[in-house]
Design a protein around this motif. Structure first.
Motif, PDB file in Angstrom:
ATOM      1  N   ILE A  97      -4.540   4.910  -5.062  1.00 36.32           N
ATOM      2  CA  ILE A  97      -5.568   3.985  -5.560  1.00 36.32           C
ATOM      3  C   ILE A  97      -6.392   3.465  -4.391  1.00 36.32           C
ATOM      4  O   ILE A  97      -7.629   3.482  -4.432  1.00 36.32           O
ATOM      5  N   MET A  98      -5.713   2.998  -3.356  1.00 33.49           N
ATOM      6  CA  MET A  98      -6.418   2.447  -2.198  1.00 33.49           C
ATOM      7  C   MET A  98      -7.306   3.497  -1.536  1.00 33.49           C
ATOM      8  O   MET A  98      -8.447   3.206  -1.165  1.00 33.49           O
ATOM      9  N   HIS A 106      -0.109  -1.026 -11.159  1.00 31.89           N
ATOM     10  CA  HIS A 106      -0.347  -0.927  -9.718  1.00 31.89           C
ATOM     11  C   HIS A 106      -1.591  -1.716  -9.297  1.00 31.89           C
ATOM     12  O   HIS A 106      -1.601  -2.339  -8.230  1.00 31.89           O
ATOM     13  N   ILE A 107      -2.610  -1.723 -10.140  1.00 32.21           N
ATOM     14  CA  ILE A 107      -3.809  -2.511  -9.851  1.00 32.21           C
ATOM     15  C   ILE A 107      -3.439  -3.989  -9.758  1.00 32.21           C
ATOM     16  O   ILE A 107      -3.887  -4.699  -8.855  1.00 32.21           O
ATOM     17  N   LYS A 156      -0.625  -5.319  -8.888  1.00 38.46           N
ATOM     18  CA  LYS A 156       0.099  -5.551  -7.626  1.00 38.46           C
ATOM     19  C   LYS A 156      -0.900  -5.638  -6.471  1.00 38.46           C
ATOM     20  O   LYS A 156      -0.784  -6.508  -5.602  1.00 38.46           O
ATOM     21  N   LEU A 157      -1.886  -4.750  -6.460  1.00 36.63           N
ATOM     22  CA  LEU A 157      -2.900  -4.758  -5.402  1.00 36.63           C
ATOM     23  C   LEU A 157      -3.799  -5.983  -5.501  1.00 36.63           C
ATOM     24  O   LEU A 157      -4.198  -6.557  -4.479  1.00 36.63           O
ATOM     25  N   ILE A 162       0.831  -1.214   0.000  1.00 38.99           N
ATOM     26  CA  ILE A 162       0.000   0.000   0.000  1.00 38.99           C
ATOM     27  C   ILE A 162       0.857   1.251   0.000  1.00 38.99           C
ATOM     28  O   ILE A 162       0.475   2.266  -0.584  1.00 38.99           O
ATOM     29  N   ARG A 193      -0.032   3.426  -5.340  1.00 40.98           N
ATOM     30  CA  ARG A 193      -0.961   2.438  -4.779  1.00 40.98           C
ATOM     31  C   ARG A 193      -1.714   3.009  -3.589  1.00 40.98           C
ATOM     32  O   ARG A 193      -2.884   2.678  -3.367  1.00 40.98           O
TER      33      ARG A 193
END
Length: 107
Positions: free
Chosen positions: A30-31, A62-63, A65-66, A22, A27
């Motif tokens: 995004i979060m 990045h999405i 990775k999340l 995070i 990221r």
């Protein structure tokens, strides 16, 4: 500079480590954006891209990775991709925010 005796030692009172998945700036943005959605709501990929001002390629990296961490869910229907936080993603973001508060402390 503070004396060594003023620096808190790692141990029971030390703040929890910040989640590195995070903590990356993109990221984290995004979060935070997805956490602002009501439970069960989604956002379309192009809308999130516009809100964050990110390129499509950067955002999808990045999405992924999340998603790999189990924090974000993406669903594709035709040409439309929607995104949302998973329950574990919401919990991880809450824990991240608490760790950050603990790290920063209060004045």
């Amino acid at each position: 500079m503070a004396a060594d005796s003023e620096v808190p030692a790692a141990g029971a009172d030390a703040p929890a480590a910040l989640d590195p998945v995070i903590h990356a700036p993109a990221r984290l943005r995004i979060m935070a954006s997805l956490a602002g959605l009501a439970d069960g709501d989604t956002i379309k990929f192009p809308r999130l891209q516009k809100v964050l001002g990110m390129t499509g390629g950067n955002l999808i990296t990045h999405i992924r990775k999340l998603e790999g961490a189990g924090y974000v869910r993406s669903e594709k229907a035709g040409r439309t991709t929607t995104l949302s936080l998973t329950d574990s993603g919401r919990a991880a973001f809450h824990a991240y925010r608490q760790s950050l508060r603990d790290l920063l402390g209060s004045d």
